[in-house]
Motif scaffolding. Structure first.
Motif, PDB file in Angstrom:
ATOM      1  N   PRO A  23       0.841  -1.204   0.000  1.00  0.00           N
ATOM      2  CA  PRO A  23       0.000   0.000   0.000  1.00  0.00           C
ATOM      3  C   PRO A  23       0.877   1.256   0.000  1.00  0.00           C
ATOM      4  O   PRO A  23       1.798   1.380   0.806  1.00  0.00           O
ATOM      5  CB  PRO A  23      -0.791  -0.125   1.303  1.00  0.00           C
ATOM      6  CG  PRO A  23      -0.815  -1.596   1.588  1.00  0.00           C
ATOM      7  CD  PRO A  23       0.500  -2.123   1.101  1.00  0.00           C
ATOM      8  N   GLU A  24       0.604   2.161  -0.924  1.00  0.00           N
ATOM      9  CA  GLU A  24       1.433   3.362  -1.058  1.00  0.00           C
ATOM     10  C   GLU A  24       1.392   4.204   0.212  1.00  0.00           C
ATOM     11  O   GLU A  24       2.416   4.717   0.679  1.00  0.00           O
ATOM     12  CB  GLU A  24       0.959   4.184  -2.248  1.00  0.00           C
ATOM     13  CG  GLU A  24       1.788   5.435  -2.477  1.00  0.00           C
ATOM     14  CD  GLU A  24       1.364   6.205  -3.709  1.00  0.00           C
ATOM     15  OE1 GLU A  24       2.084   7.126  -4.102  1.00  0.00           O
ATOM     16  OE2 GLU A  24       0.301   5.869  -4.288  1.00  0.00           O
ATOM     17  N   ARG A  25       0.188   4.321   0.769  1.00  0.00           N
ATOM     18  CA  ARG A  25       0.025   5.065   2.015  1.00  0.00           C
ATOM     19  C   ARG A  25      -0.851   4.264   2.955  1.00  0.00           C
ATOM     20  O   ARG A  25      -1.863   3.692   2.548  1.00  0.00           O
ATOM     21  CB  ARG A  25      -0.601   6.431   1.754  1.00  0.00           C
ATOM     22  CG  ARG A  25      -0.701   7.281   3.020  1.00  0.00           C
ATOM     23  CD  ARG A  25      -1.077   8.714   2.734  1.00  0.00           C
ATOM     24  NE  ARG A  25      -2.444   8.834   2.252  1.00  0.00           N
ATOM     25  CZ  ARG A  25      -3.169   9.961   2.321  1.00  0.00           C
ATOM     26  NH1 ARG A  25      -2.636  11.060   2.831  1.00  0.00           N
ATOM     27  NH2 ARG A  25      -4.394   9.994   1.863  1.00  0.00           N
ATOM     28  N   ILE A  26      -0.436   4.223   4.221  1.00  0.00           N
ATOM     29  CA  ILE A  26      -1.178   3.510   5.260  1.00  0.00           C
ATOM     30  C   ILE A  26      -1.519   4.496   6.363  1.00  0.00           C
ATOM     31  O   ILE A  26      -0.631   5.188   6.884  1.00  0.00           O
ATOM     32  CB  ILE A  26      -0.344   2.335   5.832  1.00  0.00           C
ATOM     33  CG1 ILE A  26      -0.003   1.320   4.722  1.00  0.00           C
ATOM     34  CG2 ILE A  26      -1.089   1.645   6.976  1.00  0.00           C
ATOM     35  CD1 ILE A  26       1.039   0.293   5.127  1.00  0.00           C
ATOM     36  N   ILE A  27      -2.800   4.585   6.703  1.00  0.00           N
ATOM     37  CA  ILE A  27      -3.252   5.459   7.780  1.00  0.00           C
ATOM     38  C   ILE A  27      -3.864   4.589   8.877  1.00  0.00           C
ATOM     39  O   ILE A  27      -4.784   3.817   8.617  1.00  0.00           O
ATOM     40  CB  ILE A  27      -4.290   6.482   7.279  1.00  0.00           C
ATOM     41  CG1 ILE A  27      -3.688   7.363   6.186  1.00  0.00           C
ATOM     42  CG2 ILE A  27      -4.818   7.328   8.436  1.00  0.00           C
ATOM     43  CD1 ILE A  27      -4.678   8.317   5.540  1.00  0.00           C
ATOM     44  N   ILE A  28      -3.322   4.714  10.085  1.00  0.00           N
ATOM     45  CA  ILE A  28      -3.837   3.946  11.228  1.00  0.00           C
ATOM     46  C   ILE A  28      -4.176   4.942  12.329  1.00  0.00           C
ATOM     47  O   ILE A  28      -3.286   5.615  12.864  1.00  0.00           O
ATOM     48  CB  ILE A  28      -2.808   2.919  11.727  1.00  0.00           C
ATOM     49  CG1 ILE A  28      -2.330   2.022  10.573  1.00  0.00           C
ATOM     50  CG2 ILE A  28      -3.406   2.064  12.844  1.00  0.00           C
ATOM     51  CD1 ILE A  28      -1.220   1.055  10.958  1.00  0.00           C
ATOM     52  N   GLU A  29      -5.472   5.023  12.663  1.00  0.00           N
ATOM     53  CA  GLU A  29      -5.944   5.989  13.659  1.00  0.00           C
ATOM     54  C   GLU A  29      -6.766   5.300  14.732  1.00  0.00           C
ATOM     55  O   GLU A  29      -7.562   4.405  14.435  1.00  0.00           O
ATOM     56  CB  GLU A  29      -6.824   7.064  12.988  1.00  0.00           C
ATOM     57  CG  GLU A  29      -6.122   7.911  11.954  1.00  0.00           C
ATOM     58  CD  GLU A  29      -7.056   8.934  11.330  1.00  0.00           C
ATOM     59  OE1 GLU A  29      -8.280   8.835  11.573  1.00  0.00           O
ATOM     60  OE2 GLU A  29      -6.575   9.829  10.618  1.00  0.00           O
ATOM     61  N   ASN A  30      -6.569   5.737  15.989  1.00  0.00           N
ATOM     62  CA  ASN A  30      -7.358   5.217  17.116  1.00  0.00           C
ATOM     63  C   ASN A  30      -7.365   3.692  17.095  1.00  0.00           C
ATOM     64  O   ASN A  30      -8.401   3.039  16.956  1.00  0.00           O
ATOM     65  CB  ASN A  30      -8.792   5.753  17.059  1.00  0.00           C
ATOM     66  CG  ASN A  30      -8.839   7.267  17.080  1.00  0.00           C
ATOM     67  OD1 ASN A  30      -8.012   7.918  17.729  1.00  0.00           O
ATOM     68  ND2 ASN A  30      -9.776   7.844  16.346  1.00  0.00           N
ATOM     69  N   PHE A  31      -6.183   3.144  17.262  1.00  0.00           N
ATOM     70  CA  PHE A  31      -5.951   1.708  17.080  1.00  0.00           C
ATOM     71  C   PHE A  31      -5.404   1.125  18.381  1.00  0.00           C
ATOM     72  O   PHE A  31      -4.400   1.602  18.916  1.00  0.00           O
ATOM     73  CB  PHE A  31      -4.956   1.501  15.936  1.00  0.00           C
ATOM     74  CG  PHE A  31      -4.775   0.074  15.516  1.00  0.00           C
ATOM     75  CD1 PHE A  31      -5.763  -0.595  14.814  1.00  0.00           C
ATOM     76  CD2 PHE A  31      -3.590  -0.595  15.793  1.00  0.00           C
ATOM     77  CE1 PHE A  31      -5.584  -1.913  14.405  1.00  0.00           C
ATOM     78  CE2 PHE A  31      -3.389  -1.906  15.387  1.00  0.00           C
ATOM     79  CZ  PHE A  31      -4.393  -2.568  14.700  1.00  0.00           C
ATOM     80  N   LYS A  32      -6.088   0.082  18.864  1.00  0.00           N
ATOM     81  CA  LYS A  32      -5.646  -0.572  20.096  1.00  0.00           C
ATOM     82  C   LYS A  32      -5.153  -1.971  19.789  1.00  0.00           C
ATOM     83  O   LYS A  32      -5.841  -2.748  19.119  1.00  0.00           O
ATOM     84  CB  LYS A  32      -6.787  -0.639  21.114  1.00  0.00           C
ATOM     85  CG  LYS A  32      -6.393  -1.339  22.408  1.00  0.00           C
ATOM     86  CD  LYS A  32      -7.554  -1.410  23.395  1.00  0.00           C
ATOM     87  CE  LYS A  32      -7.119  -2.146  24.671  1.00  0.00           C
ATOM     88  NZ  LYS A  32      -8.242  -2.246  25.647  1.00  0.00           N
ATOM     89  N   ILE A  33      -3.957  -2.300  20.283  1.00  0.00           N
ATOM     90  CA  ILE A  33      -3.409  -3.646  20.162  1.00  0.00           C
ATOM     91  C   ILE A  33      -3.429  -4.290  21.544  1.00  0.00           C
ATOM     92  O   ILE A  33      -2.740  -3.834  22.468  1.00  0.00           O
ATOM     93  CB  ILE A  33      -1.970  -3.628  19.616  1.00  0.00           C
ATOM     94  CG1 ILE A  33      -1.926  -2.901  18.278  1.00  0.00           C
ATOM     95  CG2 ILE A  33      -1.424  -5.050  19.480  1.00  0.00           C
ATOM     96  CD1 ILE A  33      -0.527  -2.682  17.739  1.00  0.00           C
TER      97      ILE A  33
END
Length: 551
Positions: free
Chosen positions: A472-482
């Motif tokens: 993926p050219e751009r990856i956006i990860i927001e409000n992410f819980k692991i």
């Protein structure tokens, strides 16, 4: 004399309708006749289905606007094979534009006879039960039901090439159509690994309006310098609705080889809604052939499956094309060559974390797939999807698997697999576009102690998949819980990327088929239960040029 004349006219009308209907090869064994005898369906000595409708019943059915399976002799006792009566009911309903209703509380047994019921009118399965016995099947590729269109596909002989993102095709059309283009001279999706193969012919599917204007929400994704086949299938403008029904498959007992069973509901018509259907499986033994999807959607557009309960199949092992043991893919949902397909509020009977059962969905050559409000063991796109959305859903042990292009959007969802998104390595771990992850929870391996990666995959750069492979050219990860509260010894923390190529340790390594890496990752509000910070990857060299932006 008048009665005799009316009977002759009725017979001729039915004969004409039947001849027109026989353009569909799935129905060419069904003949409707008219006598004063009882309305019934029966097989003749050649196995062809004969249907008799009395003039009195004809008037009654048309006045009611509907027919029931019992009207054509279905017993619904759970023992008598009712497939002839079921097929006859739908054939008559198709020719007269009537609703079909199953008898409330009936249990219809369907044995192994080669007979497909063609559905072209609204059907209410209601509270009826259907037992589909696969222990002795004459033709494992014959669906039990096929939802089909009365509109006929046709060839577009004047179209000899296409360009990616082309906005219009210059050809007169009767109305909106689904276009399928193929070039057998070019192979793509040349599979790598234990199920290796020589690839599939270049294929694209897209929607056009009556003027040939392409729907750019599902654009043409390949250049075609030549076309060996291009077909237009008119899209039905009126929605066809299938409601209710509880279906139980008695599983086949065949040797565990790639002999797929397609004793299913095949959807081959556009603009279909399936609501509140249930599918169960019983008597799975120590071995069996795999299944190609109980709900099998193909060569159509605008299909929604809603409030439906499904069942994952027990997974069996065999020897794959590379000569080594493999677990066979076996599905309850299958989507192929289809556009704008939605699964809404669907779930499954078995535990989504139980790895004895294979992931529930498989798909190929699709555009705009949607999960919304689903609790299922897997989302999967084998030979490419252009644009996919998963929201308000929970994915089990096989998680989200995809290759393709466009935008892969995952929102308000929980994933309980080994990675949050797996870019399938057997097809080059390619996604040409963007990956958006918002307001999600990742529980690695459903809470087992593993070193987790958000995005997994593999590409050595040494295999020709038939196309350039992209991350993926751009990856956006927001409000992410692991939720990595359980982790192994020497755990360094979750990584954005798995180690896609352990051999790529320095600039000496050369890729014959370069893998185009991600340009940027945008992170906002990432929480880890372990309190360990999110890492880029175990392979820092491979991802050295990725820009990580934190907001």
């Amino acid at each position: 004399m008048m009665k005799y004349t009316l009977q002759i006219l009725f017979f001729l009308t039915l004969l004409t309708d039947t001849q027109a209907q026989q353009k569909n090869p799935l129905e060419n064994k069904i003949v409707i006749t008219n006598h004063d005898q009882q309305t019934k369906a029966y097989s003749d000595g050649n196995g062809e289905l004969q249907v008799n409708v009395s003039p009195k019943d004809l008037l009654k059915f048309k006045a009611a606007g509907m027919v029931r399976y019992s009207d054509f002799g279905a017993k619904g006792d759970g023992r008598t094979d009712d497939i002839d009566a079921i097929a006859a009911t739908h054939t008559f309903a198709n020719q007269n534009g009537l609703l079909v209703k199953a008898d409330a509380g009936a249990t219809y047994y369907i044995g192994g006879k080669e007979r497909t019921a063609i559905i072209q009118t609204n059907t209410d399965f209601g509270t009826a039960n259907f037992i589909i016995d696969d222990t002795d099947v004459k033709n494992r590729n014959a669906p039990v039901f096929t939802i089909s269109s009365s509109l006929q596909s046709f060839k577009l002989k004047t179209i000899t090439s296409l360009k990616k993102n082309q906005t219009k095709i210059d050809v007169p059309l009767p109305g909106p159509c689904l276009i399928t283009a193929t070039d057998t001279n070019v192979k793509q999706y040349i599979r790598f690994g234990l199920n290796q193969n020589n690839g599939s012919s270049k294929t694209d599917i897209f929607l056009v309006d009556k003027n040939g204007k392409v729907d750019m929400k599902a654009p043409i994704i390949w250049d075609f310098d030549q076309i060996t086949d291009i077909t237009a299938l008119p899209i039905d403008e009126k929605e066809l609705k299938i409601t209710g029904g509880s279906f139980t498959t008695i599983a086949n007992k065949e040797e565990s080889k790639y002999n797929y069973y397609n004793r299913n509901i095949a959807i081959r018509r556009s603009n279909v809604l399936i609501v509140e259907l249930k599918h169960y499986i019983k008597e799975e033994g120590e071995h069996g052939a795999p299944y190609g999807g109980f709900i099998n959607i193909g060569e159509c557009a605008y299909v929604t499956v809603k409030n439906t309960l499904l069942t994952g199949h027990l997974a069996y092992n065999t020897i794959g094309s590379a000569g080594k043991p493999v677990t066979m893919g076996t599905y309850d949902l299958s989507v192929n060559r289809a556009v704008n397909i939605s699964f809404i509020n669907c779930s499954q009977t078995n535990n989504i974390d139980d790895s004895k059962y294979w992931g529930i969905l498989g798909s190929n050559f699709c555009k705009n797939l949607l999960y919304d409000g689903c609790i299922l063991s897997r989302f999967d796109a084998h030979q490419g999807v252009a644009n996919a959305t998963i929201r308000n859903s929970t994915l089990g042990h096989m998680g989200i698997n995809a290759i393709g292009s466009g935008t892969l959007t995952i929102e308000n969802s929980t994933v309980r697999a080994r990675s949050f998104v797996n870019l399938r390595s057997d097809y080059g771990s390619t996604w040409q576009g963007e990956l958006l992850i918002r307001n999600c929870v990742f529980i690695p391996a459903a809470g087992k102690p593993i070193s987790a990666s958000i995005i997994s995959g593999a590409n050595s750069g040494q295999h020709n998949f038939g196309y350039t492979c992209y991350m993926p050219e751009r990856i956006i990860i927001e409000n992410f819980k692991i939720d990595d509260s359980k982790y192994p010894e020497n755990y360094k923390g979750a990584a954005i990327f798995a180690n896609f190529n352990p051999e790529m340790k320095d600039s000496i390594y050369q890729e014959k088929f370069p893998y185009v890496k991600t340009k940027e990752v945008i992170l906002k509000n990432i929480i880890t239960t372990s309190k360990k910070p999110l890492r880029i990857s175990d392979n820092l060299f491979m991802f050295r040029d990725v820009a990580i932006k934190t907001h």
